[in-house]
Design a protein around this motif. Structure first.
Motif, PDB file in Angstrom:
ATOM      1  N   ASP A  69       0.855  -1.190   0.000  1.00  0.00           N
ATOM      2  CA  ASP A  69       0.000   0.000   0.000  1.00  0.00           C
ATOM      3  C   ASP A  69       0.891   1.239   0.000  1.00  0.00           C
ATOM      4  N   ARG A  77       4.102   0.631   5.652  1.00  0.00           N
ATOM      5  CA  ARG A  77       3.798  -0.107   4.425  1.00  0.00           C
ATOM      6  C   ARG A  77       4.416  -1.501   4.460  1.00  0.00           C
ATOM      7  N   TRP A  81       2.473  -5.107   4.748  1.00  0.00           N
ATOM      8  CA  TRP A  81       2.726  -6.086   3.682  1.00  0.00           C
ATOM      9  C   TRP A  81       3.159  -7.422   4.269  1.00  0.00           C
TER      10      TRP A  81
END
Length: 245
Positions: A69, A77, A81
């Motif tokens: 993202d 991020r 993930w």
């Protein structure tokens, strides 16, 4: 969860897989293979070729890798993930219910600039881990260029492209090896007195090598990298730089 084996497979050449790695691939009951989206089918194909070459007998379960993202800050991020990848692993393993070890093929070595170990730590219950070392991109790079990794008595600083862009040449470093650089961060450096050895698709038939003084080689490498990425849809590369004493 039984055992989770993280097997270093080198940089894409089946000959990089060690004898220990081959035995592990043959003995695994379930092997997880990621699919990384359009244009990257050959990455999965390379894994399947390695499995065939090693004589793997276990079931193979493919899964789709989630996309990061980009709206989140970098560290958030990455954490998000990794959480989502771990959840996918858990679902696939539960669905397959293997009676024996689960294996993942890891590019290079699981311990060097790779997050597979951090993702595995998110699984619950935490699996019993086995790590099989592999040939790293840095080893493949120096072998391809037939150069030593370090000077006599010298140290090498290994950093990411992001850190090189944000902080520049590490203070006091003579040699710098750069991993995970998608933006040719060497172009932001003062090239005076710096030599660069670069390689992409190391160990593969598509291998590309170039070296020279950074002032001259840097722009050429950037063009070569762009062309190779456009041709293949992806690229894996790394480089070593050294300042003259």
């Amino acid at each position: 969860m039984t055992e989770l084996w993280l097997i270093g497979i080198g940089t894409g050449n089946p000959d990089h897989v060690t004898l220990e790695g081959r035995r592990a691939l043959r003995d695994a009951a379930l092997i997880l293979v990621p699919r990384k989206g359009p244009g990257k089918d050959d990455l999965a194909a390379l894994r399947h070729a390695i499995l065939r070459d090693a004589g793997a007998k276990g079931r193979i379960a493919a899964f789709d890798m989630p996309v990061r993202d980009d709206a989140l800050p970098y560290l958030d991020r990455v954490r998000d993930w990794h959480d989502r990848i771990a959840a996918i692993w858990a679902r696939v393993i539960d669905a397959e219910a293997p009676r024996g070890p689960v294996a993942l093929l890891v590019w290079g070595d699981p311990g060097l600039y790779d997050s597979t170990l951090r993702i595995a730590a998110r699984l619950r219950p935490v699996p019993r881990l086995r790590v099989v070392p592999g040939i790293t991109a840095l080893q493949a790079l120096t072998a391809a260029h037939a150069i030593p990794f370090n000077t006599v008595g010298g140290a090498v600083t290994v950093i990411t492209g992001r850190r090189l862009r944000d902080h520049g040449w590490p203070g006091g470093a003579e040699s710098v090896a750069v991993m995970l650089d998608g933006e040719c961060s060497f172009t932001a450096l003062d090239p005076t007195g710096v030599h660069i050895w670069w390689g992409a698709f190391l160990g593969m038939p598509e291998q590309i090598l170039y070296d020279g003084p950074l002032a001259e080689a840097g722009p050429r490498i950037a063009r070569m990298r762009d062309a190779a990425r456009a041709r293949h849809g992806w690229i894996m590369d790394t480089y070593l730089m050294r300042r003259r004493r």
